[in-house]
Every structure is written in structure tokens, then in C-alpha cells.
Scaffold this motif. Structure first.
Motif, PDB file in Angstrom:
ATOM      1  N   SER A   1       0.938  -1.163  -0.169  1.00  0.00           N
ATOM      2  CA  SER A   1       0.046   0.140  -0.036  1.00  0.00           C
ATOM      3  C   SER A   1       1.002   1.368   0.004  1.00  0.00           C
TER       4      SER A   1
ATOM      5  N   GLU B   1       0.038   4.280   0.385  1.00  0.00           N
ATOM      6  CA  GLU B   1      -0.494   5.157   1.282  1.00  0.00           C
ATOM      7  C   GLU B   1       0.193   4.875   2.779  1.00  0.00           C
ATOM      8  N   ASN B   2       0.818   3.698   3.035  1.00  0.00           N
ATOM      9  CA  ASN B   2       1.637   3.403   4.130  1.00  0.00           C
ATOM     10  C   ASN B   2       3.210   3.658   4.171  1.00  0.00           C
TER      11      ASN B   2
ATOM     12  N   HIS C   1       5.898   6.601   3.626  1.00  0.00           N
ATOM     13  CA  HIS C   1       6.409   8.021   3.667  1.00  0.00           C
ATOM     14  C   HIS C   1       7.831   8.175   3.527  1.00  0.00           C
TER      15      HIS C   1
ATOM     16  N   TRP D   1       6.922  12.713   7.780  1.00  0.00           N
ATOM     17  CA  TRP D   1       5.524  12.372   7.582  1.00  0.00           C
ATOM     18  C   TRP D   1       4.695  13.463   6.789  1.00  0.00           C
TER      19      TRP D   1
END
Length: 214
Positions: free
Chosen positions: A205, A207-208, A210, A214
Motif C-alpha cells: 500500500s 499510502e503506508n 512516507h 510524515w
């Protein structure tokens, strides 16, 4: 054959050997400098990681003791904080013990149907002092992942079933396996030869992930 002919044969043989060595060295150097070669050489490891699945159903085929020991060796190859290696491994291939575990711990019910299981435990006598003691959890978790990957690589299937930090489960395992007070069971990994097909899940994913912050 005169001395001249013998000398010529020897010289030809030496030249052949030297040529083979030069070619071999060039190939090795090229492989080391080629990133694509590095990626290909690590593909087997990445495939094992990608194909690891949680297997809960097994055939009746027994797992040889040598294979079980090989799996535990993989567990012991895991990293550990300050190299404390605060772990102990209990290999269970006794059907009655596996049945008792499966009956008394519902989340580990598949142990009743498994030909073997490995209980990964923290050894507090080997752990650090104070807050450093808690590193045993991370260390034993790393060992557990190694075990699961070794299980996959050897054509078997297994599943991580948690014991710690559930006090009731810890008590049950401690009683069944006669564990001393300084040995804390982290999990039990029932394992065996898979019954049926188990397809790995794609857990990637974006989205997980970075980058830098952050």
C-alpha cells in the motif's frame, strides 16, 4: 615423444588453464558490477517473502526432525538487541500435546490438526535489565518471522498464533509445557504440509509509505 613435443603439450595446457581463469574472472567481475544480476540473485529470497501465507490446514504427513531443526536454526539466525539472543524454542511433535494446546487455546485450534508446532519463548534470564528486558519481544518476533519464511521455503505451511501478552494463554502453555517462571511463550507456530491451495495476499500500500518525513 621427444622433449620438444612434450614441452609444447605442457605449454598448450598451461595456456588453456590461464584462458579459462581469465574468462571466469571477467564474468565474475561483470556480475558483481551489474545491478540487474544482483536483483536476479536475490529473487529467490524475495519470492519466499512474497509467497508466505498463513496456513491452517495440513495433511497427515509427518515433518522430519531434521527439517524441524533446520527451521529452528533459521529462527536462531535472527538479529537480537545487543546480541542477547533471549529466546528458547520448544519443538512439539507429540500429538497429545498439540491436541491439548488446540483444545485449550481457541486461537490456536489448528494445532490439533498439525503434525508439529514450534513454541517461541522469551528467556528473561538472557534478556537485558530494566526497560531493556522488553527487547525480548522484538527479538523473538524476528526469530518467528525467520521461522515462517523457512517453513515457506521448505514447502511447508505454518501460522503465527499469539500467546503473549494474554495472561490466560501464557498460563495454559506454561502448564502444558512445564515452563519455568523465566520463560515466557510469545507464540506457537503450528506447521505441516499444506492441505489445499493457499494464495498469498498483496499487502503493498503506497499510502503506508512516507519519504523522509510524515
Amino acid at each position: 615423444m621427444n622433449k620438444s613435443k612434450v614441452l609444447n603439450v605442457v605449454l598448450v595446457a598451461v595456456l588453456i588453464v590461464l584462458s579459462v581463469k581469465v574468462v571466469s574472472n571477467r564474468e565474475n567481475t561483470a556480475s558483481a558490477q551489474n545491478p540487474q544480476t544482483v536483483v536476479q540473485s536475490s529473487r529467490a529470497t524475495l519470492d519466499v517473502i512474497a509467497n508466505r501465507v498463513s496456513v491452517r490446514e495440513y495433511t497427515e504427513q509427518k515433518v522430519a526432525k531434521e527439517i524441524l531443526e533446520t527451521i529452528v536454526r533459521a529462527g536462531m539466525a535472527a538479529p537480537s538487541a545487543m546480541n542477547k539472543q533471549p529466546w528458547q524454542f520448544i519443538i512439539v511433535d507429540d500429538a497429545d500435546i498439540l491436541k491439548a494446546i488446540g483444545e485449550k487455546i481457541p486461537t490456536s485450534s489448528m494445532a490439533q490438526r498439525a503434525p508439529a508446532g514450534i513454541v517461541v519463548c522469551g528467556d528473561l534470564s538472557k534478556a537485558g535489565q530494566g526497560w531493556l528486558e522488553e527487547y525480548w519481544i522484538q527479538d523473538c518476533s524476528a526469530a518467528s518471522q525467520n521461522i515462517l519464511l523457512a517453513v515457506t521455503d521448505l514447502g511447508l505451511g505454518g501460522v503465527w498464533t499469539s500467546i503473549y501478552p494474554a495472561e490466560d494463554r501464557i498460563k495454559v502453555i506454561a502448564e502444558i509445557l512445564s515452563l519455568p517462571d523465566h520463560i515466557i511463550p510469545l507464540n506457537i507456530i503450528p506447521l505441516g504440509y499444506p492441505a489445499g491451495e493457499n494464495k498469498p495476499k498483496d499487502k503493498w500500500s503506497a499510502e503506508n509509505v512516507h519519504w523522509n518525513r510524515w
